[in-house]
Every structure is written in structure tokens, then in C-alpha cells.
Design a protein around this motif. Structure first.
Motif, PDB file in Angstrom:
ATOM      1  N   THR A 123     -16.039  26.812   4.882  1.00  0.00           N
ATOM      2  CA  THR A 123     -14.799  27.224   4.218  1.00  0.00           C
ATOM      3  C   THR A 123     -15.091  28.385   3.261  1.00  0.00           C
ATOM      4  O   THR A 123     -14.336  29.354   3.199  1.00  0.00           O
ATOM      5  CB  THR A 123     -14.200  26.005   3.484  1.00  0.00           C
ATOM      6  OG1 THR A 123     -13.954  24.999   4.466  1.00  0.00           O
ATOM      7  CG2 THR A 123     -12.922  26.360   2.761  1.00  0.00           C
ATOM      8  N   ALA A 155     -13.835  24.870   9.462  1.00  0.00           N
ATOM      9  CA  ALA A 155     -13.533  25.202   8.059  1.00  0.00           C
ATOM     10  C   ALA A 155     -12.048  24.923   7.816  1.00  0.00           C
ATOM     11  O   ALA A 155     -11.278  24.741   8.773  1.00  0.00           O
ATOM     12  CB  ALA A 155     -13.839  26.674   7.804  1.00  0.00           C
ATOM     13  N   GLU A 156     -11.634  24.912   6.565  1.00  0.00           N
ATOM     14  CA  GLU A 156     -10.212  24.720   6.247  1.00  0.00           C
ATOM     15  C   GLU A 156      -9.349  25.737   6.992  1.00  0.00           C
ATOM     16  O   GLU A 156      -8.242  25.439   7.416  1.00  0.00           O
ATOM     17  CB  GLU A 156      -9.969  24.892   4.734  1.00  0.00           C
ATOM     18  CG  GLU A 156     -10.400  23.719   3.887  1.00  0.00           C
ATOM     19  CD  GLU A 156      -9.751  22.401   4.292  1.00  0.00           C
ATOM     20  OE1 GLU A 156     -10.493  21.431   4.442  1.00  0.00           O
ATOM     21  OE2 GLU A 156      -8.505  22.354   4.488  1.00  0.00           O
ATOM     22  N   GLN A 157      -9.896  26.974   7.150  1.00  0.00           N
ATOM     23  CA  GLN A 157      -9.113  28.072   7.706  1.00  0.00           C
ATOM     24  C   GLN A 157      -9.194  28.161   9.237  1.00  0.00           C
ATOM     25  O   GLN A 157      -8.438  28.928   9.849  1.00  0.00           O
ATOM     26  CB  GLN A 157      -9.632  29.409   7.125  1.00  0.00           C
ATOM     27  CG  GLN A 157      -9.665  29.499   5.613  1.00  0.00           C
ATOM     28  CD  GLN A 157     -11.036  29.096   5.043  1.00  0.00           C
ATOM     29  OE1 GLN A 157     -11.684  28.196   5.548  1.00  0.00           O
ATOM     30  NE2 GLN A 157     -11.451  29.760   3.977  1.00  0.00           N
ATOM     31  N   ASP A 182     -15.914  19.996   7.545  1.00  0.00           N
ATOM     32  CA  ASP A 182     -16.760  20.844   6.694  1.00  0.00           C
ATOM     33  C   ASP A 182     -17.180  20.063   5.445  1.00  0.00           C
ATOM     34  O   ASP A 182     -16.732  20.354   4.344  1.00  0.00           O
ATOM     35  CB  ASP A 182     -15.976  22.109   6.325  1.00  0.00           C
ATOM     36  CG  ASP A 182     -16.854  23.128   5.624  1.00  0.00           C
ATOM     37  OD1 ASP A 182     -18.098  23.012   5.721  1.00  0.00           O
ATOM     38  OD2 ASP A 182     -16.295  24.041   4.983  1.00  0.00           O
TER      39      ASP A 182
END
Ligand code: NAD
Length: 282
Positions: A123, A155-157, A182
Motif C-alpha cells: 500500500t 494493496a489497498e489501491q 497487505d
């Protein structure tokens, strides 16, 4: 380069293994490193790795030569500009990886940027990139040509399309992709490295010798290799760094690195790569 070209950043232990698996699976691989001599070493090690497969009748001489013809090396980052996926296997240093990812995201606006990091936050790496939804973890295991697992870290994205592309790539390389969040240490290192750390505590306390710990886990838990022999293979510095990541990430005292492990790293007893760790390698 063809649309199948995959970039590999860092021609060390992992980058070499990843490049070898790529070219033997039919992909063009563009291997980049800052050190020219390392690229020479990588080329020769990959050739040796493929020759071993020829010796075992797992690959023909012609296929070996065809695979080697798919390998390009360069010390220029620009060489990666046409790759559709770039797999980063540079040293486990946050500042170095963040700079690399920032540079790679400027170099190519649409390549998928995958990191082979053992422990760093995807992230945070994605956050320094343009179009962070294409950043993902693709965590191979050493030795890459042998071990089948790839942890795919979201990842968050990270977008679904990115995860799917990396899962497809892992499959095309003959690997099994296992999705993981993550979280510090992901799955394997969160389980494995605290076990190694606990084994070091056993030795520190005089409760068992390294030989006894390793024999016990091989015979009693059916591990193919004892935890301290495995620690020597991974590198004690790498194990300590992962314990530090777990301790920082979770703030839980159960992840306290064993003082003996720290002292051995301070002494330069890093395992096989320095000839001495919990065991001796003369
Ligand atoms: N060794 C393992 O068992 C293992 C297993 C899984 C994941 N990993 C991860 O893989 C990554 C690489 O580990 P390794 O053991 O192959 O390291 P290594 O030290 O063997 O290789 C790193 C390579 O990166 C090169 N390099 C240094 N700075 C660079 C830069 N700015 N750009 C491009 N290349 C650069 C070095 O010259 C070297 O060839 C790390 O993130 C590590 O945590 C390692």
C-alpha cells in the motif's frame, strides 16, 4: 520486444530465479540491474540453472538455447519501458524500492508494477506511484525454479484486473497463486519466521543445540529442513529484518527478535552466504 516481455528489476538471487522461470516458460525477459557485473553473473547462473534441467532430461538443449535467446539484460532503466509487467526484486530497503516504483510508474503509464518484497507494505509502495491500482505484490519463494508458491498481495489501491493479470502470469509460470492481504509478513513469513525466531530462543536458552532443533522438526513435524538450517539458507539478516517488520507492524511483544539472532547478525554470521550461521559451511 514482443508484447509478452516481462521486466525484472534486480539480478540477485530472486531476480535470477524469476528471469529463469520466465524464459523457460516462453516469455521474453528484460533483466535490469544497477550493477553490470551482477548482470554477467546472473546470465551465467541462469545458463547453469537451465543446463541442470538439460542434465536431468527436463529440458532439451535446443529449448535451453531458445530460452537463453529470450533473455536480455541492461543497466538502463529505459530498457523496461515496453514491458507489460515489471517484477521488482531489488534489495529490501523501503527508500530504494519507493524510488524505483516512482521511477517505474513514470517510465511506463500502463505496465503492471509487481514487487517481490518479503515484508514491506504494498500500500505504501503503491502510494508513491502514478496509477497505483496497477501495483501488486508477487512474492516468489527461494529457489524460484523449484518452489511453486506465489503469494499475490493486494494493496489497498490494487484493482481486480491487476490481481487477475498476476494470477494468470503465475499460472503461466507453473506456479500456484495464493491471494493474501497487505499485512506484515503476509502469510508464509508471518508463520515461518517467528518459528525460526523461537528456534533461536531454544538455542540461546541452552535448551537445545541447532542440530537438535533441526533434527526434532525434521523427524517430529515432517519438515524437509530444520528451521535453523532454513534460517541459514534464507540469511539471518533477512530473518531479523522480517521479525523487525512484524514487531513494528503489529506492535505485539510476541514478535520480539531473539537477542542471539541479533548478535549473530552483528557478528556477520549470516548463514550460508557468509559460511557461518547456526551451522558451519566450509
Ligand atoms: N532471498 C530470498 O530468499 C527472498 C525470498 C523472497 C523474496 N525476497 C525478496 O526479493 C528481493 C530481492 O532479494 P534478493 O535476495 O534477490 O536480493 P539480492 O541482494 O540477492 O539482489 C538484489 C539485486 O538488486 C540489485 N540492485 C541494488 N539496487 C538496485 C536498484 N536501485 N535498481 C535495480 N537493482 C538494484 C543488486 O545489484 C542485486 O543484484 C527483496 O525484496 C527480498 O526481500 C527474497
Amino acid at each position: 520486444m514482443s508484447d509478452k516481455a516481462i521486466g525484472v528489476v534486480g539480478a540477485g538471487t530472486m531476480g535470477q530465479g524469476i528471469a529463469q522461470v520466465l524464459i523457460s516458460s516462453g516469455f521474453d525477459a528484460q533483466l535490469y540491474d544497477v550493477a553490470d557485473e551482477q548482470l554477467g553473473r546472473a546470465h551465467s547462473n541462469i545458463e547453469k540453472g537451465l543446463s541442470k534441467l538439460v542434465a536431468k532430461d527436463k529440458l532439451s538443449e535446443a529449448d535451453k538455447n531458445a530460452a537463453l535467446a529470450r533473455l536480455s539484460t541492461s543497466t538502463a532503466l529505459d530498457a523496461l519501458s515496453d514491458c507489460e509487467v515489471i517484477i521488482e526484486a531489488a534489495p529490501e530497503q523501503p527508500a530504494l524500492k519507493e524510488k524505483l516504483f516512482r521511477d517505474l510508474s513514470h517510465l511506463s503509464s500502463d505496465a503492471i508494477l509487481a514487487s517481490n518484497t518479503s515484508s514491506l507494505s504494498l500500500t505504501r509502495l503503491a502510494a508513491v506511484c502514478e496509477r497505483p491500482e496497477r501495483v501488486v505484490g508477487m512474492h516468489f519463494f527461494n529457489p524460484v525454479p523449484v518452489l511453486k508458491l506465489v503469494e499475490v498481495i493486494r494493496a489497498e489501491q490494487t484493482s481486480d484486473a491487476t490481481v487477475e493479470r498476476i494470477e494468470r502470469l503465475a499460472e503461466a509460470l507453473g506456479k500456484t497463486a495464493v491471494p493474501v492481504g497487505d499485512s506484515p509478513g503476509f502469510a508464509v513469513n508471518r508463520l515461518l519466521v517467528p518459528m525460526i525466531n523461537e528456534a533461536a530462543f531454544l538455542v540461546q536458552e541452552g535448551a537445545a543445540t541447532p542440530e537438535a532443533v533441526d533434527a526434532a522438526m525434521k523427524l517430529g513435524a515432517a519438515h524437509p529442513m530444520g528451521p535453523l538450517a532454513l534460517a541459514d539458507l534464507i540469511g539471518l539478516d533477512v530473518c531479523l529484518a522480517i521479525m523487525n517488520v512484524l514487531q513494528d507492524g503489529f506492535g505485539d511483544p510476541k514478535y520480539r527478535p531473539c537477542p542471539l539472532l541479533k548478535r549473530m547478525v552483528d557478528a556477520g554470521y549470516l548463514g550460508r552466504k557468509t559460511g557461518r550461521g547456526f551451522h558451519r559451511y566450509d
